[in-house]
Design an enzyme around this catalytic site. Structure first.
Site, PDB file in Angstrom:
ATOM      1  N   ASP A 112      62.283  99.804  26.490  1.00  0.00           N
ATOM      2  CA  ASP A 112      62.792  98.507  26.105  1.00  0.00           C
ATOM      3  C   ASP A 112      63.966  98.128  26.914  1.00  0.00           C
ATOM      4  O   ASP A 112      64.472  99.075  27.771  1.00  0.00           O
ATOM      5  CB  ASP A 112      63.584  98.985  24.510  1.00  0.00           C
ATOM      6  CG  ASP A 112      63.494  97.628  23.714  1.00  0.00           C
ATOM      7  OD1 ASP A 112      63.276  96.697  24.226  1.00  0.00           O
ATOM      8  OD2 ASP A 112      63.839  98.133  22.631  1.00  0.00           O
ATOM      9  N   ASP A 156      58.972  90.382  19.594  1.00  0.00           N
ATOM     10  CA  ASP A 156      59.421  90.714  18.774  1.00  0.00           C
ATOM     11  C   ASP A 156      59.188  89.935  17.178  1.00  0.00           C
ATOM     12  O   ASP A 156      59.325  90.590  16.287  1.00  0.00           O
ATOM     13  CB  ASP A 156      61.092  91.065  18.467  1.00  0.00           C
ATOM     14  CG  ASP A 156      61.572  92.216  19.162  1.00  0.00           C
ATOM     15  OD1 ASP A 156      60.777  93.018  19.545  1.00  0.00           O
ATOM     16  OD2 ASP A 156      62.830  92.139  19.309  1.00  0.00           O
TER      17      ASP A 156
HETATM   18  C1  DGJ Z   1      64.046  95.451  20.328  1.00  0.00           C
HETATM   19  C2  DGJ Z   1      62.450  95.976  20.385  1.00  0.00           C
HETATM   20  O1  DGJ Z   1      61.769  94.727  20.767  1.00  0.00           O
HETATM   21  C3  DGJ Z   1      62.141  96.169  18.857  1.00  0.00           C
HETATM   22  O2  DGJ Z   1      60.748  96.390  18.816  1.00  0.00           O
HETATM   23  C4  DGJ Z   1      62.691  97.401  18.795  1.00  0.00           C
HETATM   24  O3  DGJ Z   1      62.351  98.219  19.509  1.00  0.00           O
HETATM   25  C5  DGJ Z   1      64.177  97.411  18.912  1.00  0.00           C
HETATM   26  N1  DGJ Z   1      64.367  96.533  20.227  1.00  0.00           N
HETATM   27  C6  DGJ Z   1      65.015  98.602  18.606  1.00  0.00           C
HETATM   28  O4  DGJ Z   1      66.143  98.554  18.998  1.00  0.00           O
END
Ligand code: DGJ
Length: 729
Positions: A479, A549
């Site tokens: 991430d 997301d």
């Molecule tokens: C952003 C990601 O896109 C989410 O799926 C998740 O992993 C969060 N960060 C966790 O902080």
């Protein structure tokens, strides 16, 4: 594949059924002559350059009609008679910025040379491709530029990159660096770009090109959610299935710019490269600088034709590693199920339930390390949380793998929390401007580690390697959740601060190269708050990306539809999440969420232990179905059929590599007041073959399904879906 006509001084590049013709004008300027459907030969001798008004100074005093300002140039220089976009910027020691590149010679090599330290399309055998290398030099002699053009036997794509070398005795600065340019001698064209934001990535935008500079780009330190490093021109009549489209996609994950410049003389310049804002690179004598590559795809068969080329090329010759050709596991991610609130027991009960429903991979997301209970702490301290895992992580990993599932772990390796052991030990390791207040993100203390430093890269490689020593961890979600401000490295002198953004990306690529080679069994999934770094550069290291997301089924239609312009379904992570949806609050039927998520790599991201028995039954059935069709979805040919940007219905279909199976999906957003039966026309089938609908056993002709279509029954409800599986009989 590459032919040079010495007498007439032109190169004819043939890539699949596409021709690209380059001329050498007056033995000095590489000019763009043609890019389109394959032609047998090039005879067109029409003059290329006119300027009757002499306002654009030219290089020949005795021929003032010759002007580089109107010449269709392959690689436009700076301040050398051409007042449109330059492809590079140079600042010499004496402060001047002129760069006048002229053709010197060329060579044609078998295969595809690879740029050092950068991601790029590759070949597995030299017979797959040929590369033309044009060598240019600045008139004053210090800068040499090589332009690489690779064409492929099996893919109608062209890869272009530029390689600079300081062959002089004094240093100079690069202030701009692009890899590809095409000068179109027409301007009745539409421009296609992808804009967006967090939770709303890659919206397809089409508009008539306006005079002047039409530019998109990023100066965020990442390719970003906001604009994708993709740009295309097409004719006004081009559709998904017909018409010309010319596109460029940058194989890079940082700051970029893509420009379509329509000039006064009915011409359009299309270019792609590094964003010159935040870029100033010192070139010492002997230094070389490779500009990341741009992939050029032309299609005469509309956008679906273009996408088909990208999909095949990226799936087979950009993505790498063991997972490239392997079916991707159905995963369950705990993030939206638990957020930071979990321990070994809660995770095991989630995983157990997932296993019973057919899940193959359990992913532990953010919150497992340091003393992270919320977003304010511990990034950088990649050691298991002592309260959540008193017995360490190995015990959890073992319990999950004993259930018969794979285990995966989330990291955000490029970041550090101010409240972390790492920051306390190395406050100088972050990117921040000295003497100024830092800018934070996500709570009050998330900073970016300075990946332009070797010691920082080494730390990241070591800390992840320590965790991945456990061979049962076979998936990593990588991430990255903030953009770059106060761009400054404590390890670089003042005259090299303009290098930080690009050096950061080179550091990132070095880390990824090392880790993916060291842990070949691990499936890496790219993420940046969803699809904030869904670009070809990352795809080279990580064969799939968490698309967004935003997992709302309706929003995902547009996101996945436009993402598929360049990226194959196998590269898209798509999850079924809870309702009301956590991002937009909408409720949609489970079946619709599932159909949308089955259009890529299926996953689940909700507390499945809380679902009703009926819902669990559905999920068990859906996962079993997905396992049946995933080879077609992940490795088949994909066609967009109905666009969510055009109306209420979205549809697409997948045709298996051998053509024997077709999976078609249809989603309607809002129900209509008047009942109606829609006929959905499929694509990519064999017109002469017969197909059986596996649900009804009804047999249809391929010609019938493509021309008449399959009936979509009316349903009095919003957000409905249909999924068909046809098999050849
Ligand atoms: C952003 C990601 O896109 C989410 O799926 C998740 O992993 C969060 N960060 C966790 O902080």
């Amino acid at each position: 594949m590459i032919y040079f006509n010495e007498e007439k001084q032109y190169f004819h590049l043939c890539s699949g059924d596409v021709s690209y013709v380059i001329g050498i004008e007056r033995e000095q300027w590489p000019v763009h002559l043609y890019w389109g459907k394959t032609i047998k030969d090039w005879h067109n001798g029409a003059p290329l350059s006119f300027d009757e008004f002499t306002f654009s100074p030219g290089p020949f005093g005795d021929d003032l009609r010759f002007s580089t300002d109107t010449l269709p140039l392959e690689y436009p220089s700076a301040d050398a008679g051409d007042f449109r976009e330059s492809l590079l910027g140079v600042e010499w020691e004496d402060g001047t910025r002129v760069c006048d590149l002229r053709y010197k010679d060329h060579r044609i090599v078998q295969g595809k040379p690879m740029p050092e330290g950068l991601p790029a399309v590759y070949t597995e055998d030299d017979s797959e491709a040929e590369t033309l290398i044009l060598r240019l030099e600045d008139e004053a002699g210090a800068l040499e530029v090589e332009l690489w053009y690779t064409v492929f036997a099996a893919h109608p794509a062209i890869c272009r990159s530029a390689h600079y070398r300081n062959k002089g005795a004094a240093p100079f600065y690069l202030t701009g660096a692009c890899s590809a340019n095409v000068d179109f001698r027409e301007n009745e064209l539409d421009l296609i770009t992808l804009w967006g934001g967090h939770n709303n990535e890659r919206n397809w935008e089409r508009r008539r090109i306006a005079h002047g500079t039409n530019e998109i780009g990023s100066i965020r330190g990442a390719s970003s959610h906001n604009f994708s490093p993709f740009i295309a021109l097409c004719r006004p009549e081009t559709t998904e299935f017909s018409g010309d489209v010319w596109s460029m996609n940058f194989v890079y994950s940082g700051n970029f710019k893509a420009v379509a410049h329509a000039s006064h003389n009915a011409a359009v310049r299309l270019s792609m490269g590094l964003n010159e804002q935040r870029f100033r690179w010192k070139m010492m004598p002997g230094d070389t600088f490779p500009v990341p590559e741009t992939v050029l795809v032309y299609s005469a068969d509309g956008f679906n034709g273009m996408s088909g080329t990208y999909h095949e090329l990226y799936r087979t010759r950009l993505a790498r590693g063991k997972w490239r050709d392997k079916e991707r596991p159905v995963l369950l991610n705990n993030w939206e199920a638990t957020y930071y609130d979990f321990n070994e027991e809660t995770l095991c009960s989630l995983a157990q339930q997932g296993r019973e429903l057919g899940v193959e991979l359990f992913v532990l997301d953010d919150g497992w390390y340091g003393y992270r209970h919320n977003e304010h702490t511990s990034l950088g301290d990649w050691k298991p949380h002592r309260e959540k895992f008193p017995d360490g992580m190995d015990s959890l990993v073992k319990r999950i793998t004993d259930m018969g599932m794979r285990f995966g772990l989330w990291f955000e390796p490029e970041m550090v929390s101010v409240d972390s052991d790492l920051y306390r030990a190395h406050p100088d390791w972050v990117i921040a401007a000295p003497g100024r207040s830092p800018y934070y993100a996500r709570g009050n203390g998330q900073m970016i580690l300075d990946l332009s430093r070797n010691d920082v890269c080494d730390y990241i490689i070591q800390s992840l390697s320590d965790m991945l020593q456990n061979p049962s961890i076979t998936y990593v979600k990588w991430d990255m959740n903030r953009h770059m401000t106060g761009v400054h490295s404590n390890a670089l002198p003042a005259d090299r601060q303009g290098e930080v953004s690009h050096r950061y990306i080179l550091g990132l690529y070095h880390i990824l190269e090392t880790l993916t080679r060291r842990f070949p069994e691990v499936l890496f999934e790219c993420c940046s708050g969803g699809g904030g770094r869904f670009d070809p550069g990352m795809l080279y290291y990580m064969p799939q990306t968490w698309t967004s997301d935003n997992s709302d089924a309706v929003c995902r239609l547009k996101i996945q539809y436009a993402t598929s312009l360049m990226f194959p379904a196998i590269s898209m992570g798509c999850h079924v999440s809870a309702c009301p949806n956590h991002q937009v609050g909408r409720s949609t039927p489970l079946a619709t969420r599932t159909t949308v998520a089955m259009s890529g790599n299926l996953g689940y991201e909700l507390n499945i232990t809380k679902l009703s028995d009926e819902e669990k039954q559905c999920i068990r059935r859906d996962i079993a179905l997905y396992k049946q069709i995933r080879h077609t979805v992940q490795f088949g040919r994909f066609y967009r059929l109905l666009s969510p940007y055009a109306g209420n219905d979205t549809a697409w279909c997948f045709v298996s590599p051998d053509g024997s199976e077709v999976v078609a999906m249809y989603i309607k957003e809002l129900t209509e007041p008047v009942p109606q039966t829609r006929l959905l026309r499929l694509a990519g089938l064999d017109a002469d073959a017969q197909y059986r609908d596996t649900a009804t056993s009804q047999v249809y002709g391929g010609d019938e399904l493509m021309n008449s279509g399959i009936a979509v029954p009316y349903e009095k409800s919003d957000f409905t879906e249909r999924l068909w599986i046809f098999r050849q009989c």
